[in-house]
Design a protein around this motif. Structure first.
Motif, PDB file in Angstrom:
ATOM      1  N   PHE A  70      33.131  43.956  42.057  1.00 55.96           N
ATOM      2  CA  PHE A  70      33.887  42.788  42.534  1.00 55.96           C
ATOM      3  C   PHE A  70      33.469  41.533  41.758  1.00 55.96           C
ATOM      4  O   PHE A  70      34.297  40.686  41.449  1.00 55.96           O
ATOM      5  CB  PHE A  70      33.687  42.575  44.032  1.00 55.96           C
ATOM      6  N   GLU A  73      35.179  41.378  38.380  1.00 52.81           N
ATOM      7  CA  GLU A  73      36.558  40.869  38.388  1.00 52.81           C
ATOM      8  C   GLU A  73      36.600  39.352  38.180  1.00 52.81           C
ATOM      9  O   GLU A  73      37.599  38.816  37.724  1.00 52.81           O
ATOM     10  CB  GLU A  73      37.249  41.240  39.694  1.00 52.81           C
ATOM     11  N   LEU A 126      31.290  35.931  46.833  1.00 50.17           N
ATOM     12  CA  LEU A 126      32.388  36.059  45.869  1.00 50.17           C
ATOM     13  C   LEU A 126      33.231  34.783  45.830  1.00 50.17           C
ATOM     14  O   LEU A 126      33.647  34.342  44.750  1.00 50.17           O
ATOM     15  CB  LEU A 126      33.242  37.279  46.200  1.00 50.17           C
TER      16      LEU A 126
END
Length: 179
Positions: A70, A73, A126
């Motif tokens: 993640f 990305e 994130l």
């Protein structure tokens, strides 16, 4: 670049079988300690650890489980650094470095809220990384990398100071993991 390439680099850097008397990890092959190999179902002699077993352990434990895909990305280079640090220092330590660095770089929460340094990649971590990356761009990614490596380097020195036997590894850690 992809995770298979990263794993290949780590295996090359870690080398083959080792059982250094100062290494608390004991018998190790391709960077996989005997304890980790056993916990993941490998019961054979560590000298004969198959590369495919090491690759699967790296992928599962140090990429998928912590959620570094993640991170990739958002910023592939930061994800690669986290992976490499996790292999050498543990997932919690690597992720904690990211959270600490993001907190220190958020300009007193002007850019995004401080993170709880829980050493887990989650939605807030994130989101903070996305906000940081959007604000700072590629130059910011380099600065974040410097912050992560500074924290890692400081930890290596503390490990050597805290346990003189670790001085046997300090030069290699700094030469191969920082910069």
């Amino acid at each position: 670049m992809d995770i298979n390439t990263l794993i290949g680099w780590v295996i090359t850097r870690e080398g083959g079988y080792s059982n250094h008397p100062a290494d608390r990890g004991g018998p190790t092959n391709m960077g996989i300690t005997q304890a980790v190999a056993r916990a993941n179902g490998y019961a054979g002699d560590m000298r004969a650890l198959p590369r495919s077993v090491a690759e699967n352990i790296y992928r599962r434990l140090y990429w998928e489980q912590p959620g570094y895909g993640f991170v990739a990305e958002i910023n592939w280079i930061i994800a690669a650094e986290l992976f490499d640090t996790a292999v050498n220092m543990g997932i919690g330590t690597a992720t904690g470095f990211l959270q600490r660095a993001l907190n220190a770089l958020n300009r007193n929460q002007k850019d995004y809220p401080d993170l709880k340094v829980d050493r887990v990649i989650g939605a807030r971590t994130l989101a903070a990384l996305r906000a940081y990356q959007a604000l700072r761009g590629s130059a910011g990614g380099k600065v974040l990398m410097h912050a992560l490596q500074a924290l890692q380097g400081e930890e290596y020195i503390a490990l050597a100071e805290g346990r003189p036997a670790n001085e046997a590894f300090l030069y290699g850690w700094l030469a191969n993991r920082i910069g």
